[in-house]
Scaffold this active site. Sequence first.
Site, PDB file in Angstrom:
ATOM      1  N   ASN A   1      10.253   6.735  10.894  1.00  0.00           N
ATOM      2  CA  ASN A   1       9.087   6.549  10.027  1.00  0.00           C
ATOM      3  C   ASN A   1       9.535   6.016   8.669  1.00  0.00           C
ATOM      4  O   ASN A   1      10.675   6.221   8.259  1.00  0.00           O
ATOM      5  CB  ASN A   1       8.354   7.878   9.816  1.00  0.00           C
ATOM      6  CG  ASN A   1       7.516   8.261  11.005  1.00  0.00           C
ATOM      7  OD1 ASN A   1       7.056   7.408  11.744  1.00  0.00           O
ATOM      8  ND2 ASN A   1       7.311   9.554  11.192  1.00  0.00           N
ATOM      9  N   HIS A   2       8.630   5.353   7.983  1.00  0.00           N
ATOM     10  CA  HIS A   2       8.889   4.873   6.630  1.00  0.00           C
ATOM     11  C   HIS A   2       7.954   5.599   5.661  1.00  0.00           C
ATOM     12  O   HIS A   2       6.846   5.991   6.037  1.00  0.00           O
ATOM     13  CB  HIS A   2       8.667   3.361   6.549  1.00  0.00           C
ATOM     14  CG  HIS A   2       9.728   2.558   7.235  1.00  0.00           C
ATOM     15  ND1 HIS A   2      10.668   1.813   6.549  1.00  0.00           N
ATOM     16  CD2 HIS A   2      10.008   2.396   8.545  1.00  0.00           C
ATOM     17  CE1 HIS A   2      11.480   1.215   7.420  1.00  0.00           C
ATOM     18  NE2 HIS A   2      11.098   1.560   8.634  1.00  0.00           N
ATOM     19  N   PRO A   3       8.368   5.763   4.404  1.00  0.00           N
ATOM     20  CA  PRO A   3       7.536   6.465   3.416  1.00  0.00           C
ATOM     21  C   PRO A   3       6.409   5.572   2.903  1.00  0.00           C
ATOM     22  O   PRO A   3       6.486   4.981   1.813  1.00  0.00           O
ATOM     23  CB  PRO A   3       8.541   6.814   2.312  1.00  0.00           C
ATOM     24  CG  PRO A   3       9.574   5.747   2.400  1.00  0.00           C
ATOM     25  CD  PRO A   3       9.681   5.390   3.855  1.00  0.00           C
ATOM     26  N   THR A   4       5.346   5.484   3.681  1.00  0.00           N
ATOM     27  CA  THR A   4       4.240   4.578   3.355  1.00  0.00           C
ATOM     28  C   THR A   4       3.488   4.993   2.091  1.00  0.00           C
ATOM     29  O   THR A   4       2.721   4.207   1.542  1.00  0.00           O
ATOM     30  CB  THR A   4       3.259   4.507   4.525  1.00  0.00           C
ATOM     31  OG1 THR A   4       2.801   5.831   4.845  1.00  0.00           O
ATOM     32  CG2 THR A   4       3.931   3.922   5.763  1.00  0.00           C
TER      33      THR A   4
ATOM     34  N   GLN B   1       8.173   0.966   0.866  1.00  0.00           N
ATOM     35  CA  GLN B   1       8.581   1.746   2.034  1.00  0.00           C
ATOM     36  C   GLN B   1       9.914   1.267   2.615  1.00  0.00           C
ATOM     37  O   GLN B   1      10.319   1.660   3.700  1.00  0.00           O
ATOM     38  CB  GLN B   1       7.495   1.666   3.106  1.00  0.00           C
ATOM     39  CG  GLN B   1       7.140   0.252   3.521  1.00  0.00           C
ATOM     40  CD  GLN B   1       5.869   0.199   4.336  1.00  0.00           C
ATOM     41  OE1 GLN B   1       5.323   1.216   4.729  1.00  0.00           O
ATOM     42  NE2 GLN B   1       5.398  -1.016   4.620  1.00  0.00           N
TER      43      GLN B   1
END
Length: 225
Positions: free
Chosen positions: A68-71, A76
């Site tokens: 996952n990416h830190p949206t 991100q």
Amino acid sequence: MTDAPTIHPNATVADCDLGVWTEVGDGTVMKDVEMGDYSYITRNCHVVWAAIGKFCSIANDTRINPGNHPTWRATQHHSVYRAEAYGLGDDDHDFFQWRKEHWVTIGHDVWIGHGVTVTAGVTIGDGAVVGAGAVVTRDVAPYTFAGGVLKLGLSSAAFRKSRPKRYKRLRFGTGRATSIRPRCLTFVHWRLTVSFKNTADHCAVSMPTQRPFAATASAIVVGTH
């Protein structure tokens, strides 16, 4: 194959706990994964932070718990949490801990088709079948077929209405499920606790004499894991 895990020379397996008669195919990468007895995963799969039950069948190109990416941040990109690689300071360990807290859990006797993606935090129940190419973002109930893009947050009724060609259905039908599913869920093999011991070249297996669907607590195989 042997009772020891069979790992292809081109596979990468790190910090994993693999049961007896398990197999990991060519090009597959597994990190921090538990996989139960008799389960196998074929070619070019990627699995991280997941618990996989016994007797599971996982086809080529499957992704289980992809990154996952830190949206929620201004950017991100990797640089905001893999800072060391870019000379920008320490990595963001809190971000990686957040990811580790969202394990994928896959039950026993689950069949995952070719090219499936199972996202973080999802649970797939015993006996479920996930069709090729599915993107699973919500839990799958035991003994159901699931396909398409399983959208997070929709009720079963809303999901069937919005995606009529992608809804989930029971493997054994509504009527038969009432009698068959409870027996499948208590199938004797799920109670096997035997696993390959790294400190020995053998493992002792004592099979119960009852028929599989008549298994009781007294039929549990005693072992260490």
